[in-house]
Structures are given as structure tokens and as C-alpha cells.
Design a protein around this motif. Structure first.
Motif, PDB file in Angstrom:
ATOM      1  N   TRP A  43      -7.684 -14.623 -23.119  1.00 29.96           N
ATOM      2  CA  TRP A  43      -8.879 -14.063 -22.324  1.00 29.96           C
ATOM      3  C   TRP A  43      -9.939 -14.498 -22.508  1.00 29.96           C
ATOM      4  O   TRP A  43     -10.509 -15.058 -23.673  1.00 29.96           O
ATOM      5  CB  TRP A  43      -8.783 -12.470 -22.741  1.00 29.96           C
ATOM      6  CG  TRP A  43      -7.426 -11.640 -22.468  1.00 29.96           C
ATOM      7  CD1 TRP A  43      -6.216 -11.811 -23.265  1.00 29.96           C
ATOM      8  CD2 TRP A  43      -7.462 -10.661 -21.499  1.00 29.96           C
ATOM      9  NE1 TRP A  43      -5.472 -11.009 -22.571  1.00 29.96           N
ATOM     10  CE2 TRP A  43      -6.090 -10.099 -21.794  1.00 29.96           C
ATOM     11  CE3 TRP A  43      -8.337 -10.097 -20.760  1.00 29.96           C
ATOM     12  CZ2 TRP A  43      -5.972  -9.068 -20.570  1.00 29.96           C
ATOM     13  CZ3 TRP A  43      -7.842  -8.837 -19.758  1.00 29.96           C
ATOM     14  CH2 TRP A  43      -6.460  -8.475 -19.927  1.00 29.96           C
ATOM     15  N   HIS A  44     -10.934 -14.527 -21.506  1.00 29.76           N
ATOM     16  CA  HIS A  44     -12.532 -15.099 -21.755  1.00 29.76           C
ATOM     17  C   HIS A  44     -13.220 -14.088 -20.955  1.00 29.76           C
ATOM     18  O   HIS A  44     -13.278 -13.888 -19.828  1.00 29.76           O
ATOM     19  CB  HIS A  44     -12.424 -16.307 -20.917  1.00 29.76           C
ATOM     20  CG  HIS A  44     -11.473 -17.373 -21.730  1.00 29.76           C
ATOM     21  ND1 HIS A  44     -11.536 -17.736 -23.006  1.00 29.76           N
ATOM     22  CD2 HIS A  44     -10.479 -17.993 -20.963  1.00 29.76           C
ATOM     23  CE1 HIS A  44     -10.582 -18.898 -23.289  1.00 29.76           C
ATOM     24  NE2 HIS A  44      -9.733 -18.921 -22.020  1.00 29.76           N
ATOM     25  N   PRO A  45     -14.287 -13.506 -21.722  1.00 29.22           N
ATOM     26  CA  PRO A  45     -15.384 -12.912 -21.207  1.00 29.22           C
ATOM     27  C   PRO A  45     -16.455 -13.940 -20.507  1.00 29.22           C
ATOM     28  O   PRO A  45     -17.419 -14.233 -21.745  1.00 29.22           O
ATOM     29  CB  PRO A  45     -15.696 -11.876 -22.323  1.00 29.22           C
ATOM     30  CG  PRO A  45     -15.580 -12.286 -23.618  1.00 29.22           C
ATOM     31  CD  PRO A  45     -14.284 -13.414 -23.142  1.00 29.22           C
ATOM     32  N   CYS A  95     -18.350 -18.359 -22.209  1.00 28.34           N
ATOM     33  CA  CYS A  95     -17.390 -17.536 -22.898  1.00 28.34           C
ATOM     34  C   CYS A  95     -18.044 -16.828 -23.780  1.00 28.34           C
ATOM     35  O   CYS A  95     -18.768 -17.380 -24.935  1.00 28.34           O
ATOM     36  CB  CYS A  95     -16.116 -17.982 -23.344  1.00 28.34           C
ATOM     37  SG  CYS A  95     -15.134 -16.737 -23.797  1.00 28.34           S
ATOM     38  N   VAL A 142     -16.646 -14.929 -26.173  1.00 22.67           N
ATOM     39  CA  VAL A 142     -15.945 -15.029 -27.296  1.00 22.67           C
ATOM     40  C   VAL A 142     -16.504 -16.116 -28.114  1.00 22.67           C
ATOM     41  O   VAL A 142     -16.297 -17.552 -27.752  1.00 22.67           O
ATOM     42  CB  VAL A 142     -14.092 -15.486 -27.178  1.00 22.67           C
ATOM     43  CG1 VAL A 142     -13.769 -15.737 -28.527  1.00 22.67           C
ATOM     44  CG2 VAL A 142     -13.665 -13.981 -26.838  1.00 22.67           C
ATOM     45  N   HIS A 156     -15.197 -19.562 -28.893  1.00 25.78           N
ATOM     46  CA  HIS A 156     -14.648 -20.172 -27.736  1.00 25.78           C
ATOM     47  C   HIS A 156     -16.160 -21.109 -27.122  1.00 25.78           C
ATOM     48  O   HIS A 156     -16.013 -22.036 -26.791  1.00 25.78           O
ATOM     49  CB  HIS A 156     -14.152 -19.163 -26.757  1.00 25.78           C
ATOM     50  CG  HIS A 156     -12.654 -18.880 -26.799  1.00 25.78           C
ATOM     51  ND1 HIS A 156     -12.178 -17.962 -26.187  1.00 25.78           N
ATOM     52  CD2 HIS A 156     -12.220 -18.758 -27.960  1.00 25.78           C
ATOM     53  CE1 HIS A 156     -11.042 -17.720 -26.646  1.00 25.78           C
ATOM     54  NE2 HIS A 156     -10.991 -17.947 -27.660  1.00 25.78           N
ATOM     55  N   MET A 202     -16.364 -23.943 -24.642  1.00 27.11           N
ATOM     56  CA  MET A 202     -16.297 -23.180 -23.307  1.00 27.11           C
ATOM     57  C   MET A 202     -17.694 -22.799 -22.768  1.00 27.11           C
ATOM     58  O   MET A 202     -18.058 -21.504 -22.739  1.00 27.11           O
ATOM     59  CB  MET A 202     -15.331 -21.789 -23.240  1.00 27.11           C
ATOM     60  CG  MET A 202     -14.993 -21.579 -21.823  1.00 27.11           C
ATOM     61  SD  MET A 202     -13.839 -20.372 -21.727  1.00 27.11           S
ATOM     62  CE  MET A 202     -12.249 -21.472 -22.088  1.00 27.11           C
TER      63      MET A 202
HETATM   64 CU    CU Z   1     -13.351 -17.516 -24.201  1.00 29.80          CU
END
Ligand code: CU
Ligand code: C2O
Length: 468
Positions: free
Chosen positions: A398-400, A451, A453, A456, A461
Motif C-alpha cells: 500500500w502507498h499513501p 509516498c 510511508v 518508502h 518513492m
Molecule cells: Cu509507499
């Protein structure tokens, strides 16, 4: 944290205060407001009782020594000024997450400003155009600075007060604590970075593990949720209650009940709920986070006072809808398309490795860290033009995904139209999901997309979109 003030308390609340019912003790505690919201924030080492009185205090890094940092309040369309003084022994910056502000105030080290060295200060000045629930956090050494406690909420008040009985804020944060209640080391663990990120073992509500939050039958609460975690995604269920989502990332949406009754909240996301307290006086109801399989836990209880309902009949008078913010509507016909492929991680597609620390990539390129000078923009967007941004998650995680300097309209998830006219600055993207969002590139600058996270982000990212 009760955030009613003279300015936000509803007409109804005023009546109650006048009648000496509730909030009568909360209101006088609010300091008088200066003409422009002026604040001074000091980043500093401090101690906080995160895990409760039966555990030692935790050594943290905190704004003004508080976890979460002081609640900053501004009024929509009125200037605010925050002097940030760095009393840590490493450099920092402050990012005002979600506020559409001038580039120089965005708080990305190297890119928008020089980092604030130990002992130095920086003055942030901007005028928030949108009312809503926002937050602030460092954008330097993010894993450690955010993971050790630097985060706070920023509330921009509507021009006209929204009618509710109480306006509550829950800043939720996730910590990895050792048995002695100290923050565990090991930030930036490579294995973790390539998976879900640093998910901890202790979730705090306004800076402490919560057993119960007091409520009263019959009241309508505006509950502002902020997920200030490094990596933990949350899915909150309110036992026997029916929360209504009225804003996402500060931006009002069509009021709606969340899918399956779960309020999904990725790192950096905010959700404003309207919660009618229809439980039984004297009873308790669980609030559970069940995002991760087999790792559901009780966040807190809603604990009802043993008193008759505040209002004789349910809430049919006050509208749930919040007043709109002045967001520029993207022109979807004329919009240009930009695609961002989110790649990497364990079991992910690609296997792009831009540098030694990289575990993730966007369009084959890994931009690591927290921001630095000369980050080459992935694309230059034309000032004033509309864009559809396609975020294609090619990974198994998952990526916010967060865009700086703008809010975007959520268009589609896997081709299916997103209902309820939702805008956001951070969109949670499921494994293999493709999300389309649209926005007008109306704010000049080099804006980060990354992202949230944090592992990440710092391991690749991240990218930059230039608006010029
Ligand atoms: Cu992410
Ligand atoms: Cu909360 Cu670069 O973001």
C-alpha cells in the motif's frame, strides 16, 4: 483534545454554555486570539508519558516539548506566521502538510529552503486558503524526527462556525517502544523499508494510549482524525455508531458513510467525521482499528456519561455538509495526462535500484532521502493547466501518495468513479491499484510527490513535479 473556542463553538454550544451545561469549563481556557495567528514553535528533546502511568516516560523529540505538538489554529484567508526555532542537535524544517501555500514556505530542505540548523530559526508565513484539518511535521531526517514525536495539528477554521456540539481532534500516532517504553532504534531497516515500513507496537491518541474518551448521549461531535504515523495504516470501526465522513484531508466532500463502516486512514491522511452519539448513557463502545489482518486492536472506547441525552431528539436540523473551499476545478477535457508508476519493494514489479539505499522507484527512478538541492523534476507542468495524474501501483504494498502544494480531486480507482466528490492531498493506493486524480497546476514551484510511508519515501518513492 477539545478544540472548541469562541470562534468555532456552534450556536448550539453557545446556548449550552450560556445555560451552564457542557463546555462551560472548556471555553474560558481558550486564550484571546491575536489579529494574525502568530506562533513560536521550538523543536526540542522532551519526555512524554506515552504508554501510561505504569510505564516510564518516553524520551521524545517534540514541538514545544509536547506530543503531539501544540495545536495551531488559523482562520481561512487570514495570514499566519510561525517562528520555528530549532533546539535539536540536527537540522530540521517544517512542512505544513496539505496547506496550499507559496513554494518558499513548503519546508522541504534543499528544495524550498536551507535546513534550519541547530540553534537557528526560520519564519514561516502564509495565508491558508482552505478551511479544514491539516498537520505539520519535519521534512528532514523524517524517519527519526517524525518517529520520535515531531508532529502536530493545524486547524484552519471556517469563516462561519460549523454547527456541532463539540469539535474534537484525535491525533493518532504509532510508536515502536521497547519494554522500558523508550523508542526503539533501527530506523531505516532495509528489510522493513522494502515491505510495509516501520509499523510500531503502540498507538497513541493525542499523545497517550487511550482507555476511554468521554462522550455524552445525544451530542453531535465533529471528530477530526489525523494519522501522524510513520507507516501504520488504520481502519477505524466505531462499534454501534454510524460515522459520516464530511471532509478528507481537510477538503469537504459529500457527506457519506464510509464503506463497510471502516474509516480508512493512511499515514498523513485526515478525515473529519460527524458522529452522532446515539449510544446508551453509562455504556462504553469500542473503537477498533482492524486494518492489518489478525492485528486488530482496541484504539479506545467511547465512554458515555451517565446522563440523559443532550438533545431530546436526533439531529435533523443542522446540515452535515461543510462549506466548500475555493479549489480550482480541473478541466478534464483539456487536461494533460501524467502517469506515475510506483515500483519496487519485496515481491514488487520492476526491481529498479537507483542507488544503494533504494528499494522503491517512480517511473524507474529512485529519488531517496527527504529532499535536497537540484532534484531534477520528472515533468514540467504548465502553470494554470489541468492535469490528470495516474498513479499506477505496480507493487504488492500500500502507498499513501502525497502531492505538495495542491489538493487533487479523486477521479477513479481501477477505472471506477470515486463517489462523494472527494478531494485530497494524500491518496491511499492498494496493491496493484490504479488511481486517477486531477488538479489544476496553479501553484508555481518544484513540488514533491512521494509516498507517506516514510521508509518508502526515503528509499526512493519520491519525485518532483515542476509547475512553471
Ligand atoms: Cu509507499
Ligand atoms: Cu507530509 Cu512531503 O509530506
Amino acid at each position: 483534545m477539545t478544540i472548541n473556542s469562541g470562534a468555532t463553538a456552534s450556536r448550539r454550544a453557545f446556548l449550552q454554555v450560556g445555560a451552564g451545561v457542557m463546555l462551560s469549563s472548556a471555553l474560558p481556557l481558550e486564550p484571546a486570539r491575536a489579529a494574525a495567528a502568530g506562533y513560536r514553535l521550538r523543536t526540542m528533546p522532551a519526555h512524554a508519558s506515552l504508554a501510561g502511568p505504569q510505564h516510564p516516560q518516553t524520551a521524545v523529540w517534540a514541538y514545544d516539548g509536547k506530543v503531539p505538538g501544540p495545536l495551531l489554529r488559523a482562520r481561512q484567508g487570514e495570514p499566519m506566521r510561525i517562528v520555528v526555532e530549532n533546539r535539536l542537535d540536527e537540522a530540521t524544517t517544517v512542512h505544513w502538510h496539505g496547506i496550499r501555500l507559496p513554494f518558499a514556505m513548503d519546508g522541504v530542505p534543499g528544495l524550498t529552503q536551507a535546513p534550519i540548523a541547530p540553534g537557528e530559526s526560520f519564519v514561516y508565513e502564509f495565508t491558508p486558503p482552505d478551511a479544514g484539518t491539516f498537520w505539520y511535521h519535519p521534512h528532514a531526517d523524517s524517519l527519526r524526527q517524525l518517529g520520535r514525536g515531531l508532529a502536530g495539528a493545524l486547524i484552519v477554521e471556517e469563516r462561519r462556525a460549523v454547527e456541532v456540539d463539540r469539535d474534537l481532534l484525535w491525533v493518532l500516532a504509532d510508536w515502536r517502544l521497547r519494554p522500558d517504553a523508550q523508542v526503539a532504534g533501527g530506523f531505516g531497516n532495509r528489510m522493513e523499508a522494502a515491505m510495509a515500513g516501520r509499523v510500531g507496537n503502540t498507538v497513541t491518541l493525542n499523545g497517550a494510549v487511550s482507555d476511554a474518551e468521554p462522550v455524552r448521549a445525544g451530542e453531535r461531535v465533529r471528530l477530526r482524525l489525523v494519522n501522524a504515523s510513520l507507516a501504520r495504516i488504520m481502519a477505524l470501526r466505531f462499534e454501534k455508531h454510524r460515522p459520516v465522513v464530511v471532509a478528507v484531508d481537510g477538503q469537504p466532500c459529500d457527506p457519506h458513510e464510509p464503506e463497510d463502516g471502516r474509516v480508512l486512514l493512511g499515514p498523513a491522511m485526515r478525515i473529519d467525521l460527524m458522529l452522532d452519539m446515539q449510544g446508551v448513557p453509562g455504556r462504553r463502545y469500542r473503537v477498533v482499528d482492524d486494518f492489518y489482518d489478525r492485528l486488530a486492536y482496541r484504539l479506545t472506547d467511547l465512554s458515555y456519561a451517565d446522563r440523559p441525552p443532550l438533545h431530546p431528539h436526533p439531529f435533523d436540523v443542522a446540515p452535515l455538509r461543510l462549506p466548500p473551499n475555493p479549489l480550482p476545478e480541473p478541466d478534464l477535457v483539456a487536461a494533460e495526462h501524467v502517469e506515475l508508476k510506483l515500483q519496487g519493494g519485496m515481491m514488487g514489479g520492476g526491481g529498479h535500484r537507483g542507488s544503494h539505499r533504494a528499494a522503491w522507484a517512480i517511473n524507474g527512478h529512485s529519488m531517496t532521502g527527504d529532499g535536497h538541492a537540484q532534484m531534477p523534476p520528472l515533468r514540467t507542468l504548465q502553470l494554470g493547466r489541468s492535469y490528470v495524474l495516474t498513479l499506477r501501483n505496480e507493487s504488492a504494498w500500500w502507498h499513501p501518495m502525497h502531492l505538495h502544494g495542491h489538493s487533487f480531486k479523486l477521479l477513479r480507482r481501477n477505472g471506477v468513479t470515486v463517489p462523494h466528490r472527494q478531494w485530497a492531498d494524500t491518496v491511499l493506493i492498494a496493491p496493484r491499484e490504479t488511481v486517477d486524480v486531477a488538479f489544476v497546476a496553479d501553484n508555481p514551484g518544484d513540488w514533491m510527490v512521494h509516498c507517506h510511508v516514510t521508509d518508502h519515501q526515503v528509499s526512493g518513492m519520491m519525485t518532483v513535479l515542476r509547475v512553471a
